[in-house]
Scaffold this motif. Structure first.
Motif, PDB file in Angstrom:
ATOM      1  N   LEU A   5       0.824  -1.209   0.000  1.00 12.89           N
ATOM      2  CA  LEU A   5       0.000   0.000   0.000  1.00 12.89           C
ATOM      3  C   LEU A   5       0.856   1.256   0.000  1.00 12.89           C
ATOM      4  O   LEU A   5       0.529   2.240  -0.680  1.00 12.89           O
ATOM      5  N   GLU A   6       1.964   1.231   0.734  1.00  7.88           N
ATOM      6  CA  GLU A   6       2.846   2.392   0.763  1.00  7.88           C
ATOM      7  C   GLU A   6       3.512   2.624  -0.584  1.00  7.88           C
ATOM      8  O   GLU A   6       3.619   3.765  -1.039  1.00  7.88           O
ATOM      9  N   VAL A   7       3.936   1.561  -1.242  1.00  5.81           N
ATOM     10  CA  VAL A   7       4.573   1.707  -2.557  1.00  5.81           C
ATOM     11  C   VAL A   7       3.565   2.210  -3.584  1.00  5.81           C
ATOM     12  O   VAL A   7       3.867   3.117  -4.376  1.00  5.81           O
ATOM     13  N   CYS A  54      -3.207   9.713  -0.868  1.00 10.67           N
ATOM     14  CA  CYS A  54      -3.512   9.988   0.544  1.00 10.67           C
ATOM     15  C   CYS A  54      -4.354   8.869   1.149  1.00 10.67           C
ATOM     16  O   CYS A  54      -4.116   8.454   2.291  1.00 10.67           O
ATOM     17  N   ALA A  55      -5.313   8.353   0.387  1.00  6.75           N
ATOM     18  CA  ALA A  55      -6.141   7.252   0.873  1.00  6.75           C
ATOM     19  C   ALA A  55      -5.315   5.979   1.059  1.00  6.75           C
ATOM     20  O   ALA A  55      -5.495   5.245   2.035  1.00  6.75           O
ATOM     21  N   LEU A  56      -4.385   5.718   0.145  1.00  9.35           N
ATOM     22  CA  LEU A  56      -3.534   4.540   0.281  1.00  9.35           C
ATOM     23  C   LEU A  56      -2.602   4.664   1.479  1.00  9.35           C
ATOM     24  O   LEU A  56      -2.368   3.690   2.192  1.00  9.35           O
ATOM     25  N   PHE A  57      -2.069   5.858   1.712  1.00  6.40           N
ATOM     26  CA  PHE A  57      -1.220   6.065   2.887  1.00  6.40           C
ATOM     27  C   PHE A  57      -2.022   5.886   4.177  1.00  6.40           C
ATOM     28  O   PHE A  57      -1.530   5.318   5.145  1.00  6.40           O
ATOM     29  N   ALA A  58      -3.256   6.374   4.183  1.00  4.36           N
ATOM     30  CA  ALA A  58      -4.100   6.208   5.370  1.00  4.36           C
ATOM     31  C   ALA A  58      -4.434   4.736   5.597  1.00  4.36           C
ATOM     32  O   ALA A  58      -4.438   4.266   6.741  1.00  4.36           O
ATOM     33  N   ALA A  59      -4.698   4.006   4.521  1.00  6.07           N
ATOM     34  CA  ALA A  59      -4.980   2.575   4.659  1.00  6.07           C
ATOM     35  C   ALA A  59      -3.751   1.823   5.139  1.00  6.07           C
ATOM     36  O   ALA A  59      -3.853   0.909   5.962  1.00  6.07           O
ATOM     37  N   LYS A  61      -1.391   3.064   7.013  1.00  2.00           N
ATOM     38  CA  LYS A  61      -1.162   3.423   8.407  1.00  2.00           C
ATOM     39  C   LYS A  61      -2.101   2.654   9.342  1.00  2.00           C
ATOM     40  O   LYS A  61      -1.717   2.316  10.459  1.00  2.00           O
ATOM     41  N   SER A  62      -3.306   2.366   8.880  1.00  2.43           N
ATOM     42  CA  SER A  62      -4.266   1.677   9.734  1.00  2.43           C
ATOM     43  C   SER A  62      -3.989   0.182   9.833  1.00  2.43           C
ATOM     44  O   SER A  62      -4.521  -0.478  10.718  1.00  2.43           O
ATOM     45  N   ARG A  63      -3.184  -0.347   8.914  1.00  2.00           N
ATOM     46  CA  ARG A  63      -2.864  -1.784   8.948  1.00  2.00           C
ATOM     47  C   ARG A  63      -1.786  -2.052   9.986  1.00  2.00           C
ATOM     48  O   ARG A  63      -0.917  -1.230  10.242  1.00  2.00           O
TER      49      ARG A  63
END
Length: 66
Positions: A5-7, A54-59, A61-63
């Motif tokens: 997700l971060e990549v 931004c949505a992928l970074f938030a997802a 972070k929540s994992r």
């Protein structure tokens, strides 16, 4: 999964920023300007990529790591 997700978020962010750079400076960089079906919608597509990043970074972070 967190690293994936971060990549993906990083790639989306870079492509969104490069798309905006192309729209405002007419440098031939990024993927958005090379897609013919986005002709005329480059700013919107680039902004959508930045929001997606931004949505992928938030997802990510929540994992939990691991």
């Amino acid at each position: 999964m967190k690293q994936v997700l971060e990549v993906l978020g990083f790639v989306a962010l870079v492509q969104g920023v490069l798309g905006l750079v192309h729209e405002f400076t007419h440098w031939h960089v990024g993927l958005v300007q090379r897609l013919d079906f986005l002709d005329g919608y480059g700013i919107y597509a680039s902004a959508a990529l930045i929001v997606l990043a931004c949505a992928l970074f938030a997802a990510a972070k929540s994992r939990r790591s691991g």
